[in-house]
Design an enzyme around this catalytic site. Structure first.
Site, PDB file in Angstrom:
ATOM      1  N   GLU A  89       0.824  -1.207   0.000  1.00  0.00           N
ATOM      2  CA  GLU A  89       0.000   0.000   0.000  1.00  0.00           C
ATOM      3  C   GLU A  89       0.859   1.258   0.000  1.00  0.00           C
ATOM      4  OE1 GLU A  89      -2.398  -0.043   3.484  1.00  0.00           O
ATOM      5  OE2 GLU A  89      -3.365  -1.945   3.001  1.00  0.00           O
ATOM      6  N   CYS A 330      -2.976   1.260   8.500  1.00  0.00           N
ATOM      7  CA  CYS A 330      -1.869   0.773   7.674  1.00  0.00           C
ATOM      8  C   CYS A 330      -1.966  -0.745   7.507  1.00  0.00           C
ATOM      9  CB  CYS A 330      -0.541   1.147   8.330  1.00  0.00           C
ATOM     10  SG  CYS A 330       0.887   0.624   7.359  1.00  0.00           S
TER      11      CYS A 330
END
Length: 340
Positions: A89, A330
């Site tokens: 990501e 996250c």
């Protein structure tokens, strides 16, 4: 085949000189790659065909691709698919001072921080330098904008991938490359003491952030396994040496977890721990995920914590929140993809 974005300008120059090119060809090629952002070697018009043919034989251009994007006010969260079908990501945050991209440094993470979605899924491998560079290039191309700031604070522990990390910084900092200034680059670590010492000798003036999240060994041992290897006294001693050697300010990241590390006593202990250091604290409201039991501290306790640090003359901010309507934590987007 290797990605050409895995080469520093020095390495690219050496390669070209070994194939009958000139020094200036490296400068020109870097301009095509990072300023004009080509999608094919065929777009290059001022380098000989035989050199370009050799480049095509030996190197690829972009090797990662955007798999999914989630957008919210002032934030865009990207899921990338790598060549081996793994995923990482990156998160773009739009600030008044510029566009800041939080990039990943590993596929998964072995640090095992209990509050972290990335750490819940173990490390698969390190990212190569080009896979970090390409996160920036893909976002810039997707939104037609320039990334001005980079934080290595996504999936992974950057200091567990030290050689690729430092190579990545050299590439994006190059004045003929992405031209991202050293002081606009921040690296975050959970506290690998030997690498902090090594990083103090790194010749680029980048910023260091410490994922602290607890003011005592008792609390930190429960939250972060790394603390059992490098307890707070060792970590703080290394940071004081780092600060003295580099004269750079250190950021302490501190996620506030309800009834875990957010009491007034915790704030007093934190103030005592870092008092006198060239540092500041970034308080972070927690982004809860469905797989982890921790809860966010409420607004009253966050402000109480903040006020105690202020009264103790600690520089402190409360991180602006991004992505409340998307997969903000996250590693959350990757977990959703991998666990389908």
């Amino acid at each position: 085949m290797e990605s050409i974005y895995n080469l520093t300008k020095k390495q690219l120059t050496e390669y070209l000189l070994n194939h009958n090119a000139k020094n200036y060809h490296a400068e020109e090629l870097y301009k095509w790659l990072y300023e004009k952002k080509i999608n094919s070697f065929d777009e290059i018009t001022n380098i000989k065909k035989e050199i370009l043919d050799k480049l095509k034989q030996d190197y690829l251009l972009k090797t990662i691709k955007i798999s999914k994007v989630e957008r919210d006010k002032d934030v865009d969260k990207y899921l990338f698919e790598l060549e081996d079908k793994e995923h990482v990501e990156a998160v773009l945050m739009h600030h008044d001072y510029g566009n800041s991209l939080c990039v990943s440094s590993q596929v998964g993470c072995n640090m095992g921080c209990r509050f972290c979605e990335s750490g819940r899924r173990k490390k698969v491998r390190n990212l190569k330098a080009h896979e970090m560079v390409e996160q920036i290039l893909n976002v810039e191309a997707d939104l037609s904008l320039r990334i001005s700031h980079v934080v290595v604070m996504g999936i992974g522990e950057p200091f567990d991938n030290y050689d690729n990390l430092t190579k990545f910084i050299e590439i994006i900092n190059d004045p003929k490359g992405l031209q991202i200034g050293s002081r606009h680059i921040t690296v975050s670590t959970c506290g690998i003491v030997p690498k902090i010492e090594e990083f103090s000798n790194f010749p680029y003036q980048v910023n260091l952030a410490i994922s602290l999240h607890a003011p005592t060994d008792k609390i930190r041992n429960k939250l972060m396994p790394i603390n059992k290897a490098y307890p707070l006294n060792e970590l703080m001693e290394a940071l004081k040496k780092y600060s003295k050697k580099t004269s750079r300010r250190i950021t302490f990241e501190y996620i506030l977890l309800k009834e875990v590390n957010d009491t007034p006593n915790d704030a007093e202990c934190l103030a005592k721990l870092i008092k006198g250091m060239n540092a500041y604290v970034n308080l972070i409201p927690y982004n809860k995920t469905e797989n982890i039991e921790f809860l966010r501290s409420d607004a009253f306790h966050i402000m109480k914590f903040y006020d105690i640090l202020k009264k103790n003359h600690i520089n402190v901010t409360i991180r602006r929140e991004f992505g409340s309507k998307i997969s903000a934590a996250c590693g959350q987007l990757r977990s959703k993809k991998e666990e389908l």
